[in-house]
Motif scaffolding. Structure first.
Motif, PDB file in Angstrom:
ATOM      1  N   GLY A 193      29.872  50.592  27.139  1.00  0.00           N
ATOM      2  CA  GLY A 193      29.935  51.424  28.328  1.00  0.00           C
ATOM      3  C   GLY A 193      29.504  50.711  29.591  1.00  0.00           C
ATOM      4  N   GLY A 194      28.912  49.536  29.442  1.00  0.00           N
ATOM      5  CA  GLY A 194      28.438  48.766  30.578  1.00  0.00           C
ATOM      6  C   GLY A 194      29.534  47.953  31.239  1.00  0.00           C
ATOM      7  N   SER A 195      29.119  47.144  32.228  1.00  0.00           N
ATOM      8  CA  SER A 195      30.063  46.351  33.011  1.00  0.00           C
ATOM      9  C   SER A 195      29.588  44.910  33.139  1.00  0.00           C
ATOM     10  CB  SER A 195      30.217  46.942  34.421  1.00  0.00           C
ATOM     11  OG  SER A 195      30.731  48.249  34.380  1.00  0.00           O
ATOM     12  N   LEU A 196      30.550  44.020  33.300  1.00  0.00           N
ATOM     13  CA  LEU A 196      30.296  42.616  33.613  1.00  0.00           C
ATOM     14  C   LEU A 196      31.388  42.135  34.544  1.00  0.00           C
ATOM     15  CD1 LEU A 196      29.425  40.938  30.161  1.00  0.00           C
ATOM     16  CD2 LEU A 196      27.868  41.234  32.098  1.00  0.00           C
ATOM     17  N   ARG A 197      31.069  41.136  35.360  1.00  0.00           N
ATOM     18  CA  ARG A 197      32.087  40.484  36.173  1.00  0.00           C
ATOM     19  C   ARG A 197      32.096  38.999  35.842  1.00  0.00           C
ATOM     20  NH1 ARG A 197      33.058  39.827  42.671  1.00  0.00           N
ATOM     21  NH2 ARG A 197      31.556  38.139  42.441  1.00  0.00           N
ATOM     22  N   LEU A 198      33.248  38.523  35.434  1.00  0.00           N
ATOM     23  CA  LEU A 198      33.435  37.112  35.144  1.00  0.00           C
ATOM     24  C   LEU A 198      33.995  36.407  36.370  1.00  0.00           C
ATOM     25  CD1 LEU A 198      35.003  37.265  31.565  1.00  0.00           C
ATOM     26  CD2 LEU A 198      32.591  37.282  32.253  1.00  0.00           C
ATOM     27  N   ASN A 199      33.506  35.198  36.608  1.00  0.00           N
ATOM     28  CA  ASN A 199      33.961  34.383  37.726  1.00  0.00           C
ATOM     29  C   ASN A 199      34.598  33.108  37.205  1.00  0.00           C
ATOM     30  OD1 ASN A 199      32.538  36.223  39.465  1.00  0.00           O
ATOM     31  ND2 ASN A 199      30.668  35.123  38.934  1.00  0.00           N
ATOM     32  N   LYS A 213      40.103  35.244  15.174  1.00  0.00           N
ATOM     33  CA  LYS A 213      41.328  35.777  15.750  1.00  0.00           C
ATOM     34  C   LYS A 213      41.962  34.759  16.682  1.00  0.00           C
ATOM     35  CE  LYS A 213      40.102  40.681  15.488  1.00  0.00           C
ATOM     36  NZ  LYS A 213      40.043  41.964  16.244  1.00  0.00           N
ATOM     37  N   GLU A 214      43.243  34.984  16.980  1.00  0.00           N
ATOM     38  CA  GLU A 214      43.939  34.113  17.905  1.00  0.00           C
ATOM     39  C   GLU A 214      43.546  34.449  19.351  1.00  0.00           C
ATOM     40  OE1 GLU A 214      47.986  33.231  15.294  1.00  0.00           O
ATOM     41  OE2 GLU A 214      48.103  34.314  17.195  1.00  0.00           O
ATOM     42  N   ARG A 215      43.723  33.461  20.209  1.00  0.00           N
ATOM     43  CA  ARG A 215      43.473  33.684  21.629  1.00  0.00           C
ATOM     44  C   ARG A 215      44.506  34.662  22.163  1.00  0.00           C
ATOM     45  NH1 ARG A 215      41.792  28.554  25.163  1.00  0.00           N
ATOM     46  NH2 ARG A 215      40.457  28.466  23.300  1.00  0.00           N
ATOM     47  N   GLU A 216      44.059  35.665  22.931  1.00  0.00           N
ATOM     48  CA  GLU A 216      44.971  36.674  23.422  1.00  0.00           C
ATOM     49  C   GLU A 216      44.846  36.854  24.931  1.00  0.00           C
ATOM     50  OE1 GLU A 216      44.120  40.481  21.665  1.00  0.00           O
ATOM     51  OE2 GLU A 216      42.150  40.626  22.596  1.00  0.00           O
ATOM     52  N   PHE A 217      45.965  37.251  25.524  1.00  0.00           N
ATOM     53  CA  PHE A 217      46.035  37.503  26.958  1.00  0.00           C
ATOM     54  C   PHE A 217      45.255  38.758  27.299  1.00  0.00           C
ATOM     55  CE2 PHE A 217      47.930  37.524  31.102  1.00  0.00           C
ATOM     56  CZ  PHE A 217      48.170  38.851  31.397  1.00  0.00           C
ATOM     57  N   VAL A 218      44.524  38.701  28.421  1.00  0.00           N
ATOM     58  CA  VAL A 218      43.787  39.858  28.912  1.00  0.00           C
ATOM     59  C   VAL A 218      44.381  40.351  30.229  1.00  0.00           C
ATOM     60  CG1 VAL A 218      41.551  40.674  29.751  1.00  0.00           C
ATOM     61  CG2 VAL A 218      41.651  39.123  27.782  1.00  0.00           C
ATOM     62  N   ALA A 219      44.499  39.457  31.208  1.00  0.00           N
ATOM     63  CA  ALA A 219      44.997  39.847  32.525  1.00  0.00           C
ATOM     64  C   ALA A 219      45.479  38.612  33.263  1.00  0.00           C
ATOM     65  CB  ALA A 219      43.902  40.538  33.327  1.00  0.00           C
ATOM     66  N   ASP A 264      40.472  35.297  45.050  1.00  0.00           N
ATOM     67  CA  ASP A 264      39.652  35.176  46.249  1.00  0.00           C
ATOM     68  C   ASP A 264      40.037  33.889  46.957  1.00  0.00           C
ATOM     69  OD1 ASP A 264      36.060  35.647  46.814  1.00  0.00           O
ATOM     70  OD2 ASP A 264      37.750  35.458  48.178  1.00  0.00           O
ATOM     71  N   ASN A 265      39.059  33.034  47.200  1.00  0.00           N
ATOM     72  CA  ASN A 265      39.361  31.797  47.890  1.00  0.00           C
ATOM     73  C   ASN A 265      39.620  30.679  46.885  1.00  0.00           C
ATOM     74  OD1 ASN A 265      36.787  30.633  47.053  1.00  0.00           O
ATOM     75  ND2 ASN A 265      35.900  32.062  48.519  1.00  0.00           N
ATOM     76  N   ALA A 266      39.869  29.513  47.392  1.00  0.00           N
ATOM     77  CA  ALA A 266      40.286  28.416  46.524  1.00  0.00           C
ATOM     78  C   ALA A 266      39.181  27.960  45.586  1.00  0.00           C
ATOM     79  CB  ALA A 266      40.764  27.236  47.371  1.00  0.00           C
ATOM     80  N   GLU A 267      37.900  28.135  45.974  1.00  0.00           N
ATOM     81  CA  GLU A 267      36.809  27.663  45.133  1.00  0.00           C
ATOM     82  C   GLU A 267      36.505  28.616  43.995  1.00  0.00           C
ATOM     83  OE1 GLU A 267      34.356  24.997  48.414  1.00  0.00           O
ATOM     84  OE2 GLU A 267      33.497  26.829  47.604  1.00  0.00           O
ATOM     85  N   ASN A 268      36.730  29.887  44.215  1.00  0.00           N
ATOM     86  CA  ASN A 268      36.528  30.891  43.169  1.00  0.00           C
ATOM     87  C   ASN A 268      37.790  31.727  43.103  1.00  0.00           C
ATOM     88  OD1 ASN A 268      33.566  30.791  42.198  1.00  0.00           O
ATOM     89  ND2 ASN A 268      33.442  30.594  44.421  1.00  0.00           N
ATOM     90  N   PRO A 269      38.801  31.183  42.468  1.00  0.00           N
ATOM     91  CA  PRO A 269      40.116  31.776  42.600  1.00  0.00           C
ATOM     92  C   PRO A 269      40.326  33.080  41.887  1.00  0.00           C
ATOM     93  CG  PRO A 269      40.192  29.977  41.052  1.00  0.00           C
ATOM     94  CD  PRO A 269      38.825  29.966  41.656  1.00  0.00           C
ATOM     95  N   VAL A 270      39.548  33.384  40.854  1.00  0.00           N
ATOM     96  CA  VAL A 270      39.844  34.601  40.135  1.00  0.00           C
ATOM     97  C   VAL A 270      38.588  35.211  39.525  1.00  0.00           C
ATOM     98  CG1 VAL A 270      40.409  33.320  38.038  1.00  0.00           C
ATOM     99  CG2 VAL A 270      41.340  35.608  38.356  1.00  0.00           C
ATOM    100  N   TYR A 271      38.525  36.530  39.579  1.00  0.00           N
ATOM    101  CA  TYR A 271      37.454  37.296  38.982  1.00  0.00           C
ATOM    102  C   TYR A 271      38.042  38.248  37.956  1.00  0.00           C
ATOM    103  CZ  TYR A 271      35.012  35.842  43.236  1.00  0.00           C
ATOM    104  OH  TYR A 271      34.463  35.109  44.249  1.00  0.00           O
ATOM    105  N   LEU A 272      37.213  38.651  37.019  1.00  0.00           N
ATOM    106  CA  LEU A 272      37.592  39.696  36.091  1.00  0.00           C
ATOM    107  C   LEU A 272      36.458  40.708  36.034  1.00  0.00           C
ATOM    108  CD1 LEU A 272      39.827  40.608  34.094  1.00  0.00           C
ATOM    109  CD2 LEU A 272      38.431  39.591  32.278  1.00  0.00           C
ATOM    110  N   GLN A 273      36.683  41.876  36.642  1.00  0.00           N
ATOM    111  CA  GLN A 273      35.715  42.960  36.596  1.00  0.00           C
ATOM    112  C   GLN A 273      35.978  43.768  35.335  1.00  0.00           C
ATOM    113  OE1 GLN A 273      33.080  43.741  38.691  1.00  0.00           O
ATOM    114  NE2 GLN A 273      32.583  45.284  37.143  1.00  0.00           N
TER     115      GLN A 273
END
Length: 124
Positions: free
Chosen positions: A15-21, A43-49, A73-82
């Motif tokens: 039920g909690g949350s995490l943000r991956l950078n 398990k095999e590696r699977e697509f998330v988003a 976001d910007n070039a240094e931190n291009p993607v987040y996963l909330q």
């Protein structure tokens, strides 16, 4: 040469949350597709988003749709996963990946660059 480094993983209750950078070094990402994948033990590696850097279009696996959100976001931190409303079955090592494909791909084999992964553990 693109180098990707994930962070933000950890232990969380259901039920909690995490943000991956995903921090990156290398060229501009304007022509890239950025993706998040996960791999649970045995398990095999699977697509998330995935997100298309130019335009920002996104695509999600059915298992996470409505709970996870990918953003760029910007070039240094291009993607987040909330990640919200986490479930024990979300427990896995999560990987950031990049590809020069034109459209979002769900097969790990179509991604050229990978990070080392970050562990996400969801307790029940």
């Amino acid at each position: 040469q693109v180098q990707l480094v994930e962070s933000g993983g950890g232990l969380v209750q259901a039920g909690g949350s995490l943000r991956l950078n995903c921090a990156a070094s290398g060229p501009t990402f304007s022509g890239y597709i950025m993706g998040w994948f996960r791999q649970a033990p045995g398990k095999e590696r699977e697509f998330v988003a995935g997100v298309r850097w130019s335009g920002g279009s996104t695509y999600y696996a059915e298992a996470v749709k409505g709970r996870f959100a990918i953003s760029r976001d910007n070039a240094e931190n291009p993607v987040y996963l909330q990640m919200n409303s986490l479930k024990p079955e979300d427990t896995a090592v999560y990987y950031c990946a990049a590809t020069r494909q034109i459209t979002i791909r769900i097969s790990p084999g179509e991604y050229d660059y990978w990070g080392q992964g970050t562990q996400v553990t969801v307790s029940s």
